[in-house]
Write a protein that holds these residues in place. Structure first.
Motif, PDB file in Angstrom:
ATOM      1  N   ASN A  32      25.128-133.985 -99.182  1.00 37.48           N
ATOM      2  CA  ASN A  32      26.136-133.704 -98.153  1.00 37.48           C
ATOM      3  C   ASN A  32      27.521-133.549 -98.774  1.00 37.48           C
ATOM      4  OD1 ASN A  32      24.038-134.077 -96.304  1.00 37.48           O
ATOM      5  ND2 ASN A  32      24.371-136.285 -96.363  1.00 37.48           N
ATOM      6  N   SER A  33      28.480-133.208 -97.930  1.00 41.56           N
ATOM      7  CA  SER A  33      29.851-133.047 -98.414  1.00 41.56           C
ATOM      8  C   SER A  33      30.424-134.409 -98.825  1.00 41.56           C
ATOM      9  CB  SER A  33      30.710-132.460 -97.297  1.00 41.56           C
ATOM     10  OG  SER A  33      32.057-132.829 -97.486  1.00 41.56           O
ATOM     11  N   ALA A  54      33.351-135.284 -96.663  1.00 43.23           N
ATOM     12  CA  ALA A  54      32.990-135.742 -95.313  1.00 43.23           C
ATOM     13  C   ALA A  54      32.433-137.166 -95.345  1.00 43.23           C
ATOM     14  CB  ALA A  54      31.980-134.777 -94.691  1.00 43.23           C
ATOM     15  N   ASN A  81      35.300-139.440 -95.757  1.00 44.85           N
ATOM     16  CA  ASN A  81      36.058-139.440 -94.496  1.00 44.85           C
ATOM     17  C   ASN A  81      35.358-140.346 -93.474  1.00 44.85           C
ATOM     18  OD1 ASN A  81      37.731-138.729 -92.353  1.00 44.85           O
ATOM     19  ND2 ASN A  81      37.136-136.582 -92.288  1.00 44.85           N
ATOM     20  N   ALA A  82      34.033-140.197 -93.375  1.00 46.35           N
ATOM     21  CA  ALA A  82      33.265-141.027 -92.427  1.00 46.35           C
ATOM     22  C   ALA A  82      33.384-142.504 -92.802  1.00 46.35           C
ATOM     23  CB  ALA A  82      31.803-140.596 -92.418  1.00 46.35           C
ATOM     24  N   ALA A 114      38.922-133.407 -91.032  1.00 44.90           N
ATOM     25  CA  ALA A 114      37.780-132.619 -91.514  1.00 44.90           C
ATOM     26  C   ALA A 114      38.049-131.120 -91.364  1.00 44.90           C
ATOM     27  CB  ALA A 114      36.517-133.010 -90.744  1.00 44.90           C
ATOM     28  N   THR A 118      39.532-129.227 -94.343  1.00 44.40           N
ATOM     29  CA  THR A 118      38.846-129.273 -95.642  1.00 44.40           C
ATOM     30  C   THR A 118      38.040-127.993 -95.911  1.00 44.40           C
ATOM     31  OG1 THR A 118      36.824-130.295 -94.754  1.00 44.40           O
ATOM     32  CG2 THR A 118      38.593-131.786 -95.447  1.00 44.40           C
ATOM     33  N   ASP A 135      35.271-128.074 -97.435  1.00 38.85           N
ATOM     34  CA  ASP A 135      33.865-128.420 -97.201  1.00 38.85           C
ATOM     35  C   ASP A 135      33.445-128.149 -95.756  1.00 38.85           C
ATOM     36  OD1 ASP A 135      33.450-129.119 -99.782  1.00 38.85           O
ATOM     37  OD2 ASP A 135      32.935-131.224 -99.403  1.00 38.85           O
ATOM     38  N   MET A 136      34.352-128.367 -94.809  1.00 35.25           N
ATOM     39  CA  MET A 136      33.997-128.090 -93.412  1.00 35.25           C
ATOM     40  C   MET A 136      33.778-126.590 -93.228  1.00 35.25           C
ATOM     41  SD  MET A 136      35.650-126.838 -90.546  1.00 35.25           S
ATOM     42  CE  MET A 136      35.261-126.766 -88.816  1.00 35.25           C
TER      43      MET A 136
END
Ligand code: CO8
Length: 269
Positions: free
Chosen positions: A211-212, A215, A218-219, A245, A248, A250-251
């Protein structure tokens, strides 16, 4: 017999990087990996180093050496004769380590194989997840020593298992096995032995690494900051993280990849 120089100087906390996994080992088996001031300072330094290397670390395993204990608590011998001011310093050092673990952008898995008691359970509670072997045991036995938890037990344990169960564990000082710890939501997954435990933890980190990293960090930041806060404050923290997010790469990449039916190529964090 005098200990050979090299053996006497062996570090009680080791940090190893294995590809994108950082492994922190507490290696003080003669005292069941009890947390001395030196061990806590070394843990603090290890998590500073991991956080500095955040771009290349996708997950952290925290383990105890020796096969009997994750950590059997704060060092009881070192506590004898301490003053209240020294007790405060010790608790603050423990909390600094917990804060470092929570500030580490990569998820940290406490791999418990054996005793996780007192400060040992509190150390595990500062991690994102607790995985354990079936033969492990957990408890907050401080009141048996005339102490109370000083490293987050009164704060994080009720959040994880609920106030009633936390009070029962803290007031009675009783130890529970892995089965009960899983039922209580304290342990996320149980494994038959140490090898399976470490393999399972690495598998989880490999899954997270798909996964990112931005992210995931951030989570984690939102989960840690929102924990224990009133709903309105927690919701605002989530909105802030959700909003971040959208700023970014990545999003953009994750959403574009979904729409184009391809695997996303996320940043390295
Ligand atoms: N501190 C120092 N030494 C320890 C500790 C400890 N917490 N736990 C075990 N040891 C030592 C024993 O003294 C013994 O040493 P030695 O061989 O030199 O006599 C060795 O480890 C092996 O232990 P045992 O012989 O007792 O092994 P058993 O299998 O008989 O028992 C137990 C294992 C049940 C885990 C038992 O050792 C025990 O009850 N340990 C203490 C557990 C405990 O009370 N932990 C809580 C400590 S207080 C605390 O954590 C406060 C948190 C606040 C933190 C603040 C910031 C850090």
């Amino acid at each position: 017999m005098t200990m050979p120089e090299a053996e006497a100087a062996a570090p009680e906390v080791r940090l190893e990087f294995d590809a994108d996994v950082a492994v922190v080992t507490i290696d003080r088996p003669r005292a069941l990996n009890a947390l001395s001031g030196d061990v806590l300072e070394s843990l603090d330094a290890a998590f500073v180093e991991i956080t500095d290397a955040a771009a290349s670390v996708r997950g952290v395993l925290l383990v105890g050496a020796g096969g009997r204990a994750f950590v059997a608590g704060a060092d009881i011998a070192a506590m004898a004769g301490r003053t209240p001011a020294e007790g405060e310093r010790m608790a603050r050092l423990g909390h600094r380590v917990a804060a470092r673990i929570e500030a580490c952008p990569a998820p940290v898995i406490a791999c418990v194989d054996g005793f996780a008691l007192g400060g040992g359970l509190e150390l595990a509670l500062a991690c994102d997840l607790i995985y354990a072997t079936e033969a492990s045991s957990f408890g907050q036995p401080e009141v048996r020593l005339g102490l109370i938890p000083g490293f987050g037990g009164t704060v994080r344990l009720p959040r994880v298992v609920g106030p009633a169960r936390a009070k029962e564990l803290i007031y009675s000082g009783r130890r529970i096995g892995t089965d009960e710890a899983v039922q209580a939501g304290l342990v996320a997954r149980a494994f038959p032995d140490r090898d399976a435990l470490l393999a399972g933890a690495r598998e989880t980190i490999a899954r997270i690494a798909e996964n990112s990293p931005v992210a995931v960090a951030n989570a984690k930041r939102v989960l840690v900051a929102a924990s224990g806060r009133p709903t309105e404050q927690a919701v605002e923290l989530e909105i802030g993280g959700f909003m971040d997010a959208f700023g970014t790469d990545d999003m953009r990449e994750g959403v574009a990849a979904f729409l184009e039916k391809r695997t996303p190529g996320f940043s390295r964090g």
